[in-house]
Design an enzyme around this catalytic site. Structure first.
Site, PDB file in Angstrom:
ATOM      1  CG  HIS A 227     -27.988 -15.681  52.838  1.00 49.20           C
ATOM      2  ND1 HIS A 227     -28.363 -16.764  53.602  1.00 49.20           N
ATOM      3  CD2 HIS A 227     -26.646 -15.570  52.965  1.00 49.20           C
ATOM      4  CE1 HIS A 227     -27.285 -17.275  54.173  1.00 49.20           C
ATOM      5  NE2 HIS A 227     -26.236 -16.569  53.812  1.00 49.20           N
TER       6      HIS A 227
ATOM      7  NE  ARG B 168     -20.862 -14.507  46.975  1.00 51.73           N
ATOM      8  CZ  ARG B 168     -21.450 -15.130  45.946  1.00 51.73           C
ATOM      9  NH1 ARG B 168     -21.332 -16.431  45.792  1.00 51.73           N
ATOM     10  NH2 ARG B 168     -22.156 -14.443  45.059  1.00 51.73           N
TER      11      ARG B 168
ATOM     12  N   GLY C  44     -19.494  -8.504  38.869  1.00 49.53           N
ATOM     13  CA  GLY C  44     -20.389  -9.009  39.916  1.00 49.53           C
ATOM     14  C   GLY C  44     -21.782  -8.547  39.539  1.00 49.53           C
TER      15      GLY C  44
ATOM     16  CB  CYS D 281     -17.928 -14.079  39.856  1.00 47.69           C
ATOM     17  SG  CYS D 281     -17.824 -12.463  40.635  1.00 47.69           S
TER      18      CYS D 281
ATOM     19  CE1 TYR E 136     -14.159 -15.712  35.734  1.00 43.79           C
ATOM     20  CE2 TYR E 136     -12.236 -14.829  34.581  1.00 43.79           C
ATOM     21  CZ  TYR E 136     -13.072 -14.849  35.695  1.00 43.79           C
ATOM     22  OH  TYR E 136     -12.836 -14.021  36.749  1.00 43.79           O
TER      23      TYR E 136
HETATM   24  C1  PEP Z   1     -22.088  -9.994  42.747  1.00 41.90           C
HETATM   25  O1  PEP Z   1     -22.443  -8.965  43.310  1.00 41.90           O
HETATM   26  O2  PEP Z   1     -22.430 -10.300  41.612  1.00 41.90           O
HETATM   27  C2  PEP Z   1     -21.227 -10.949  43.457  1.00 41.90           C
HETATM   28  C3  PEP Z   1     -20.771 -12.012  42.838  1.00 41.90           C
HETATM   29  O3  PEP Z   1     -21.000 -10.715  44.774  1.00 41.90           O
HETATM   30  P1  PEP Z   1     -22.034 -11.052  45.959  1.00 41.90           P
HETATM   31  O4  PEP Z   1     -23.120 -11.862  45.375  1.00 41.90           O
HETATM   32  O5  PEP Z   1     -21.247 -11.807  46.961  1.00 41.90           O
HETATM   33  O6  PEP Z   1     -22.436  -9.718  46.403  1.00 41.90           O
END
Ligand code: PEP
Ligand code: MG
Length: 908
Positions: A475, A597, A801, A866, A886
């Protein structure tokens, strides 16, 4: 006839292990670094382009590899090849190894393909014995120098080749100096030096059990073994591990005629860079000492003079050196780091290599060399590393102030560098204290074992964040990076006692309010204040200060970005949760938002109370009532972001984290919540307990929340589409992309996509207008990538993700990897932190599969990434190869992603 053929064949078969250089010729060249090591290859190259280099030869890295493969034995043909090449040196230098009448001395130095400064062994002045020392004195007319060289040689040879304790020599030297009342080594007379030599021989014999070897060949044999042996000493292995130097076959050994910088006023030695390695200025930069040997310059006993003063002291030599500087730069087309020695008015170059430089210098030199037409913009672009560019964006610890702190042993710990830049402030242990202290005008560093969304306001207020657990996607790391805030995580050496508000580390105690400095590039935690210098790039480009835009650093940054964009073939977006982040990212070149987010918005101001009210509600009616309060707040957030991104696509993700993250876990917080909600603390606690999950990362989160509480999805979809309609009415171009998180099945996607389309339809009917929008999904669960062809039947885009995809593919918790990662890296189970640099063959394969299968169904399916990897240069290059459209990363990584994408296009 037949015999002759056999002979010819066997001669052909003999591997060449030794390469000669000197006298304007060389058998090797610069491109042979793998075989000759960096030093050997460059000595050969210099020699063949007519730079004066003392003659010598290089024993290849293959010998080192052979030595370790064959129980520490060297190839049989080696000694013959060495002998032949000694003869060549002798011819070139007009002197003979071991000949008292006309002695040749040699140095024996290590040199792998990649430089490992000071990690391996060196032997200088090899070839001296009792007779040779006299001959050397006569030949040079410098008896003192001869005996000084002899005592240095016995010490170095004993220490390096025979493992004699260096202190045993030192204590003899000290004894003799004391006896004759001499303060410095250089105060010793010739006779006293002879006394030192005699004493050293005794030390040697005592330790080794044999007399000091007088035969030059025997000395050389030991020295070659010692240098090869130093490839595997602990510090060299550790250095290779730390610097991720993998796949090298060993060190080469360079045997080279000695030249002496300590032969009087017409001699000297120095080190120099062809340009300034700190700021990139095109000025000769270095230092030298008159009447000294190489090690004196680095040893720091005498203070060397700046190279500019050599111009006055030795104008002819300076002119020659300056011409060599230009010649080497033109030849290598890069800034060089050189070593030289002047022996009685004659200049010799002993080394050249690409010079290590700061980020600023790297960028400036690249831009200048393009202007000077030395290299093309393509070459320049490939020379700049992401971290170089990064250094231009953030305040850094003032280099001189940092070195002082290092020398004063104020560096108390080192963690994982997670957020860029550097910072200095008083430490606090809670987010509330951070906010309070900052309100009083103080600069603080927030120290936590780990952070959670509850800490966000304190994290925002603090100059920097320091945690003792967690990894690159914890985090604290994700949030800090997003803001461009200095952050060090997983600093396991810190024992944080947040009750007593102290940190115990390395036998010291740091108390609340004590000043600490941090370096987000190296992960260093330093006691006390270290000055920082700020970045004109941020002042000019992000903050819009006009004067800063004209700053030379800002100009070179813009130039490099221009090149990157010229060659880049994929888009770079940003992960941004607020209009401010969106604005900053756009200034830094983001071409859209790849991830908002939404939950991060839930913590701002009063909205957390509406969120908590929703969580606490027992039924749909209660939840809807709370969601109604959230709707206008969310809509306003989205309007702000759409306005900033006018005309660029914006991907908004529906609520993702498990609900317990929004509730207070400590008694005080629960009491406050109970008071506001007009219930008892016990009721709050019971809700927190009810939401407790053993494995929340695999629990009730992502799309699962919206499957069970569709009203959440409905509210968010409504807020997004209403915001889009409102902005559209104001002539702001909007391109919303609604993203469903954490799906593993087509059914999950379809249920929520239908709900989103239905809601959008309703809103557009209410607003009596139509807007363009897309619905798509994140690819975060391995199964989703495997059924991507099915998911793509309805999903209009995929966003990988890779944080969760890495977590779920490897089964490593993204928040707990810090506890075992160091050992995993040590044992080379992974060469990089897989949460920072994509695991190409594993997780990366799933990305490729997802893209391929998705596009089987929907040919033009838009695919992006992302996860945090979107801002990591190596990962970006992989994503380009995997065919993504991208990458999306935190605002301050956008320039790095642009650079990496440009480089990837050139590598293709
Ligand atoms: C991910 O899991 O790569 C993502 C972008 O989401 P988060 O980091 O918010 O879980
Ligand atoms: Mg995720």
């Amino acid at each position: 006839m037949a015999k002759k053929t056999v002979k010819k064949q066997s001669a052909k078969k003999e591997t060449k292990y030794v390469y000669f250089f000197g006298g304007g010729k060389a058998e090797g060249k610069a491109s042979m670094k793998e075989l000759l090591g960096g030093k050997g290859a460059n000595l050969a190259e210099m020699s063949s382009i007519g730079v004066p280099v003392p003659a010598g030869f290089t024993i290849t890295t293959e010998v080192c590899a052979y030595y370790y493969k064959h129980g520490k034995k060297k190839p049989a043909v080696l000694s013959k090849q060495i002998e032949l090449n000694i003869a060549k040196i002798e011819k070139a230098m007009g002197a003979k190894l071991g000949d008292p009448k006309n002695p040749l001395l040699v140095s024996v130095r290590s040199g792998a393909a990649v430089s490992m400064p000071g990690m391996m062994d060196t032997v200088l002045n090899l070839g001296i014995n009792d007779e040779v020392v006299e001959g050397l004195a006569k030949k040079t007319g410098n008896e003192r120098m001869a005996w000084d060289s002899y005592r240095r040689f016995i010490n170095m040879f004993g220490d390096v080749c025979m493992g004699v304790d260096h202190h045993a020599f030192e204590s003899e030297l000290t004894r003799i100096k004391k006896k004759h009342k001499r303060a410095l080594d250089t105060d010793l007379t010739i006779d006293e030096l002879k006394e030192v030599v005699a004493a050293y021989k005794i030390v040697y014999k005592k330790s080794v059990g044999k007399n000091f070897p007088t035969d030059a060949r025997e000395q050389l044999g030991y020295a070659v073994n010692a240098v090869i042996g130093s490839w595997m000493i602990e510090r060299a292995i550790a250095y290779r591990n730390i610097n991720k130097m993998h796949g090298l076959q060993g060190t080469a050994v360079n045997v080279q005629a000695m030249v002496f910088g300590n032969m009087g006023a017409k001699s000297g030695t120095g080190v120099a860079f062809t340009r300034n390695p700190a700021n990139g200025d095109n000025k000769f930069y270095g230092e030298y000492l008159i009447n000294a040997q190489g090690e004196d310059v680095v040893a720091g006993i005498r203070t060397p003079d700046p190279i500019s003063t050599l111009k006055k002291k030795m104008p002819k030599i300076y002119k020659e050196l300056d011409a060599i500087r230009t010649k080497l730069e033109r030849h290598y087309k890069d800034m060089q780091d050189v070593e030289f020695t002047i022996q009685e008015g004659k200049l010799y170059m002993l080394q050249t290599r690409g010079g290590k430089r700061t980020g600023l210098a790297a960028v400036k030199i690249a831009v200048d060399m393009v202007k000077e037409k030395m290299i093309t913009d393509k070459v320049a672009l490939q020379r700049i590393e992401g971290e170089h560019l990064n250094q231009l964006l953030f305040p850094i610890l003032d280099p001189a102030a940092r070195l002082k702190a290092v020398a004063a042993k104020r560096v108390v710990a080192k963690g994982m560098p997670a957020g860029p830049g550097a910072a200095c402030g008083k430490i606090v242990f809670t987010a509330e204290d951070a906010v309070k202290w900052v309100a009083k005008g103080m600069k603080v560093i927030l120290v936590r074992k780990e952070t959670s969304p509850e800490d966000v306001s304190g994290m925002w207020a603090a100059e920097a964040i320091l945690t003792s657990t967690g990894g690159a996607t914890s985090h604290a790391a994700v949030v800090a990076r997003g803001w461009g805030k200095c952050c060090v995580v997983g600093c396991g050496a810190l024992d944080i006692d947040d009750k007593k508000k102290v940190i115990r580390v390395d036998g010291r105690v740091i108390k609340e309010g004590d000043e600490v400095s941090m370096d987000g590039t190296t992960g260093e935690v330093i006691l006390g204040h270290v000055d920082t210098s700020s970045s004109p790039v941020v002042a000019g480009i992000v903050e819009g200060q006009k004067a800063a835009l004209k700053h030379p650093i800002c100009k070179i940054f813009t130039e490099v970005m221009k090149w990157a964009d010229k060659y880049r073939q994929i888009n770079v977006r940003t992960n941004a949760d607020s209009p401010k982040d969106a604005k900053n990212a756009r200034a830094l070149g983001a071409e859209g938002i790849g991830l908002t987010r939404t939950e991060h918005m839930f913590f701002e101001g009063e909205r957390i109370w509406a969120v908590r009210e929703m969580i606490l509600a027992d039924d749909l009616v209660g939840r809807k009532k709370a969601l109604k309060k959230l709707l206008p707040l969310q809509r306003k957030d989205f309007e702000g972001i759409f306005k900033e991104m006018n005309g660029l696509p914006v991907t908004v993700r529906l609520l993702d984290p498990p609900l317990h993250e929004f509730l207070p876990h400590d008694a005080a917080g629960q009491k406050e919540m109970a008071k506001r909600m007009k219930i008892t603390p016990a009721q709050v606690k019971s809700k927190v307990d009810a939401l407790h999950e053993f494995n929340p990362m695999l629990g009730h989160r992502g799309c699962r929340l919206s499957i069970t509480y569709p009203e959440i999805c409905e509210m968010q979809a409504r807020a997004i589409v209403e915001a889009a309609c409102n902005m559209s009415k104001k002539k702001i171009k909007v391109l919303p992309e609604l993203m469903i998180p954490l799906i593993g099945t087509k059914a999950e996607y379809d249920i929520l996509a239908d709900l989103i389309h239905e809601t959008a339809k309703k809103v557009m009917a209410e607003k009596k207008m139509k807007i363009n929008y897309m619905v798509g999904t994140m690819m975060e669960i391995p199964r989703a990538t495997l059924v991507a062809d099915k998911v793509a039947e309805n999903a209009e885009f995929f966003s990988f993700g890779t944080n969760d995809l890495t977590q779920m593919t490897l089964g490593y918790s993204r928040d707990d990897i810090g506890s075992f990662l160091p050992e995993y890296l040590d044992k080379k189970i992974f060469l990089e932190d897989p949460f920072a640099t994509i695991d190409q063959v594993g997780v990366g394969e799933l990305v490729k599969v997802g893209v391929k299968r998705g596009r089987q169904t929907r040919k033009k399916l838009k695919c992006g990434v992302c996860g945090e990897h979107g801002g990591d240069p190596e990962s970006v290059k992989f994503f380009v190869r995997a065919g993504l459209d991208y990458v999306s990363c935190s605002p301050y990584r956008v320039p790095i992603a642009r650079l990496a994408a440009g480089q990837a296009a050139l590598e293709k």
